[in-house]
Design a protein around this motif. Structure first.
Motif, PDB file in Angstrom:
ATOM      1  N   GLU A 211      56.090  30.898  49.382  1.00 17.61           N
ATOM      2  CA  GLU A 211      56.262  31.489  48.057  1.00 17.61           C
ATOM      3  C   GLU A 211      54.989  32.232  47.681  1.00 17.61           C
ATOM      4  OE1 GLU A 211      57.135  30.195  43.390  1.00 17.61           O
ATOM      5  OE2 GLU A 211      56.438  28.725  44.826  1.00 17.61           O
ATOM      6  N   TRP A 212      55.131  33.504  47.380  1.00 13.87           N
ATOM      7  CA  TRP A 212      53.987  34.269  46.894  1.00 13.87           C
ATOM      8  C   TRP A 212      53.588  33.752  45.510  1.00 13.87           C
ATOM      9  CZ3 TRP A 212      54.098  37.668  42.590  1.00 13.87           C
ATOM     10  CH2 TRP A 212      52.895  38.350  42.365  1.00 13.87           C
ATOM     11  N   VAL A 213      52.273  33.601  45.291  1.00 15.25           N
ATOM     12  CA  VAL A 213      51.764  33.060  44.027  1.00 15.25           C
ATOM     13  C   VAL A 213      51.056  34.130  43.202  1.00 15.25           C
ATOM     14  CG1 VAL A 213      50.145  31.412  43.011  1.00 15.25           C
ATOM     15  CG2 VAL A 213      51.525  30.745  44.991  1.00 15.25           C
ATOM     16  N   SER A 214      50.104  34.832  43.835  1.00 14.86           N
ATOM     17  CA  SER A 214      49.289  35.770  43.076  1.00 14.86           C
ATOM     18  C   SER A 214      48.544  36.692  44.030  1.00 14.86           C
ATOM     19  CB  SER A 214      48.280  34.998  42.209  1.00 14.86           C
ATOM     20  OG  SER A 214      47.469  35.872  41.462  1.00 14.86           O
ATOM     21  N   SER A 215      48.250  37.904  43.547  1.00 17.59           N
ATOM     22  CA  SER A 215      47.461  38.856  44.334  1.00 17.59           C
ATOM     23  C   SER A 215      46.432  39.527  43.446  1.00 17.59           C
ATOM     24  CB  SER A 215      48.364  39.930  44.951  1.00 17.59           C
ATOM     25  OG  SER A 215      49.244  39.393  45.903  1.00 17.59           O
ATOM     26  N   ILE A 216      45.349  39.944  44.072  1.00 14.96           N
ATOM     27  CA  ILE A 216      44.322  40.698  43.375  1.00 14.96           C
ATOM     28  C   ILE A 216      43.915  41.873  44.244  1.00 14.96           C
ATOM     29  CG2 ILE A 216      42.477  39.192  44.271  1.00 14.96           C
ATOM     30  CD1 ILE A 216      41.015  39.713  41.547  1.00 14.96           C
ATOM     31  N   TYR A 217      43.874  43.045  43.587  1.00 11.72           N
ATOM     32  CA  TYR A 217      43.420  44.248  44.270  1.00 11.72           C
ATOM     33  C   TYR A 217      41.978  44.459  43.840  1.00 11.72           C
ATOM     34  CZ  TYR A 217      48.179  44.658  45.681  1.00 11.72           C
ATOM     35  OH  TYR A 217      49.390  44.398  46.254  1.00 11.72           O
ATOM     36  N   ASN A 218      41.092  43.995  44.689  1.00 15.08           N
ATOM     37  CA  ASN A 218      39.685  43.859  44.331  1.00 15.08           C
ATOM     38  C   ASN A 218      39.070  45.191  43.937  1.00 15.08           C
ATOM     39  OD1 ASN A 218      37.669  42.036  43.912  1.00 15.08           O
ATOM     40  ND2 ASN A 218      37.099  41.806  46.049  1.00 15.08           N
ATOM     41  N   TYR A 219      39.481  46.272  44.581  1.00 11.50           N
ATOM     42  CA  TYR A 219      38.850  47.568  44.370  1.00 11.50           C
ATOM     43  C   TYR A 219      39.252  48.203  43.043  1.00 11.50           C
ATOM     44  CZ  TYR A 219      43.248  48.331  46.866  1.00 11.50           C
ATOM     45  OH  TYR A 219      44.549  48.266  47.295  1.00 11.50           O
ATOM     46  N   ILE A 220      40.334  47.710  42.437  1.00 14.32           N
ATOM     47  CA  ILE A 220      40.731  48.234  41.135  1.00 14.32           C
ATOM     48  C   ILE A 220      40.897  47.114  40.110  1.00 14.32           C
ATOM     49  CG2 ILE A 220      41.808  50.364  41.921  1.00 14.32           C
ATOM     50  CD1 ILE A 220      44.500  48.946  41.892  1.00 14.32           C
ATOM     51  N   SER A 221      40.572  45.882  40.540  1.00 17.72           N
ATOM     52  CA  SER A 221      40.608  44.714  39.647  1.00 17.72           C
ATOM     53  C   SER A 221      41.964  44.476  39.012  1.00 17.72           C
ATOM     54  CB  SER A 221      39.541  44.854  38.549  1.00 17.72           C
ATOM     55  OG  SER A 221      38.255  44.914  39.125  1.00 17.72           O
ATOM     56  N   ASN A 222      43.025  44.814  39.711  1.00 19.36           N
ATOM     57  CA  ASN A 222      44.377  44.507  39.213  1.00 19.36           C
ATOM     58  C   ASN A 222      44.825  43.161  39.760  1.00 19.36           C
ATOM     59  OD1 ASN A 222      44.372  46.938  37.932  1.00 19.36           O
ATOM     60  ND2 ASN A 222      46.190  47.748  38.947  1.00 19.36           N
ATOM     61  N   THR A 223      45.509  42.408  38.905  1.00 21.39           N
ATOM     62  CA  THR A 223      46.005  41.097  39.316  1.00 21.39           C
ATOM     63  C   THR A 223      47.498  40.986  39.033  1.00 21.39           C
ATOM     64  OG1 THR A 223      45.434  40.140  37.171  1.00 21.39           O
ATOM     65  CG2 THR A 223      43.792  39.973  38.912  1.00 21.39           C
ATOM     66  N   TYR A 224      48.180  40.190  39.834  1.00 16.63           N
ATOM     67  CA  TYR A 224      49.621  40.002  39.702  1.00 16.63           C
ATOM     68  C   TYR A 224      49.943  38.529  39.941  1.00 16.63           C
ATOM     69  CZ  TYR A 224      49.453  45.043  40.206  1.00 16.63           C
ATOM     70  OH  TYR A 224      49.145  46.359  40.038  1.00 16.63           O
ATOM     71  N   TYR A 225      50.986  38.056  39.251  1.00 18.47           N
ATOM     72  CA  TYR A 225      51.346  36.646  39.331  1.00 18.47           C
ATOM     73  C   TYR A 225      52.848  36.473  39.448  1.00 18.47           C
ATOM     74  CZ  TYR A 225      46.623  35.992  37.523  1.00 18.47           C
ATOM     75  OH  TYR A 225      45.261  36.031  37.356  1.00 18.47           O
ATOM     76  N   ALA A 226      53.248  35.434  40.163  1.00 23.28           N
ATOM     77  CA  ALA A 226      54.642  35.039  40.154  1.00 23.28           C
ATOM     78  C   ALA A 226      54.982  34.487  38.774  1.00 23.28           C
ATOM     79  CB  ALA A 226      54.878  33.976  41.224  1.00 23.28           C
ATOM     80  N   ASP A 227      56.229  34.648  38.364  1.00 25.30           N
ATOM     81  CA  ASP A 227      56.651  34.162  37.039  1.00 25.30           C
ATOM     82  C   ASP A 227      56.409  32.662  36.912  1.00 25.30           C
ATOM     83  OD1 ASP A 227      59.530  36.378  36.677  1.00 25.30           O
ATOM     84  OD2 ASP A 227      57.398  36.674  36.248  1.00 25.30           O
ATOM     85  N   SER A 228      56.534  31.943  38.013  1.00 26.52           N
ATOM     86  CA  SER A 228      56.411  30.488  37.975  1.00 26.52           C
ATOM     87  C   SER A 228      55.001  30.015  37.634  1.00 26.52           C
ATOM     88  CB  SER A 228      56.834  29.892  39.320  1.00 26.52           C
ATOM     89  OG  SER A 228      56.048  30.418  40.371  1.00 26.52           O
ATOM     90  N   VAL A 229      53.999  30.873  37.776  1.00 29.45           N
ATOM     91  CA  VAL A 229      52.624  30.457  37.517  1.00 29.45           C
ATOM     92  C   VAL A 229      51.947  31.301  36.439  1.00 29.45           C
ATOM     93  CG1 VAL A 229      52.419  29.701  39.917  1.00 29.45           C
ATOM     94  CG2 VAL A 229      51.501  31.932  39.246  1.00 29.45           C
ATOM     95  N   LYS A 230      52.626  32.329  35.969  1.00 30.57           N
ATOM     96  CA  LYS A 230      52.028  33.234  34.978  1.00 30.57           C
ATOM     97  C   LYS A 230      51.638  32.467  33.722  1.00 30.57           C
ATOM     98  CE  LYS A 230      53.902  37.182  35.242  1.00 30.57           C
ATOM     99  NZ  LYS A 230      54.859  38.297  35.139  1.00 30.57           N
ATOM    100  N   GLY A 231      50.425  32.709  33.262  1.00 27.47           N
ATOM    101  CA  GLY A 231      49.929  32.026  32.075  1.00 27.47           C
ATOM    102  C   GLY A 231      49.247  30.705  32.370  1.00 27.47           C
ATOM    103  N   ARG A 232      49.387  30.209  33.596  1.00 23.92           N
ATOM    104  CA  ARG A 232      48.761  28.929  33.968  1.00 23.92           C
ATOM    105  C   ARG A 232      47.703  29.120  35.055  1.00 23.92           C
ATOM    106  NH1 ARG A 232      51.647  25.133  36.421  1.00 23.92           N
ATOM    107  NH2 ARG A 232      53.145  26.585  37.375  1.00 23.92           N
ATOM    108  N   PHE A 233      47.924  30.070  35.952  1.00 19.29           N
ATOM    109  CA  PHE A 233      47.003  30.306  37.060  1.00 19.29           C
ATOM    110  C   PHE A 233      46.241  31.604  36.828  1.00 19.29           C
ATOM    111  CE2 PHE A 233      49.468  27.948  40.684  1.00 19.29           C
ATOM    112  CZ  PHE A 233      49.537  26.821  39.874  1.00 19.29           C
ATOM    113  N   THR A 234      45.000  31.645  37.315  1.00 19.56           N
ATOM    114  CA  THR A 234      44.189  32.854  37.237  1.00 19.56           C
ATOM    115  C   THR A 234      43.535  33.116  38.583  1.00 19.56           C
ATOM    116  OG1 THR A 234      43.704  32.438  34.892  1.00 19.56           O
ATOM    117  CG2 THR A 234      42.294  34.011  36.059  1.00 19.56           C
ATOM    118  N   ILE A 235      43.767  34.300  39.107  1.00 16.77           N
ATOM    119  CA  ILE A 235      43.143  34.710  40.371  1.00 16.77           C
ATOM    120  C   ILE A 235      41.902  35.528  40.053  1.00 16.77           C
ATOM    121  CG2 ILE A 235      44.485  36.844  40.587  1.00 16.77           C
ATOM    122  CD1 ILE A 235      44.613  36.321  43.612  1.00 16.77           C
TER     123      ILE A 235
END
Length: 125
Positions: free
Chosen positions: A46-70
């Protein structure tokens, strides 16, 4: 040689917190995209979260949004996953992976070309 080494897993009670770390080496971390993927017992990846380091964009699965921080620390070449308000359904082996974009037949795909060994997170009372 690319290496990804996770740490920080363990046993935590529901509602608790953990911070996972992924120490990276062998590539230019600051210009890379990274991801966290988990696998619960008896289930698929299950994908959880991704970060695009060069543009500082972050993405989260709905199941962890608001609880997890990458996040990342480029000085330490380290990827983090701060997990708060943990639930029993967060129990899984957590893997960090390096993301690579591949151009094929007019489309761009993302593949996870290098993976860490995984760290176990168990949420239980």
């Amino acid at each position: 040689e690319v290496q990804l080494v996770e740490s920080g897993g363990g046993l935590v009670q529901p509602g608790g917190s953990l911070r996972l770390s992924c120490a990276a080496s062998g590539f230019t971390f600051s210009s890379s995209a990274m991801t966290w993927v988990r696998q619960a017992p008896g289930k698929g990846l299950e994908w959880v979260s991704s970060i695009y380091n060069y543009i500082s964009n972050t993405y989260y699965a709905d199941s962890v949004k608001g609880r997890f921080t990458i996040s990342t620390d480029n000085a330490r070449n380290t990827l983090y996953l701060q997990m708060n308000s943990l639930k029993s359904e967060d129990t899984a082996v957590y893997y960090c992976a390096k993301v690579r974009s591949v151009y094929y037949s007019g489309s761009i795909y993302e593949i996870y070309d290098y993976w860490g060994q995984g760290t176990q997170v168990t949420v239980s009372s």
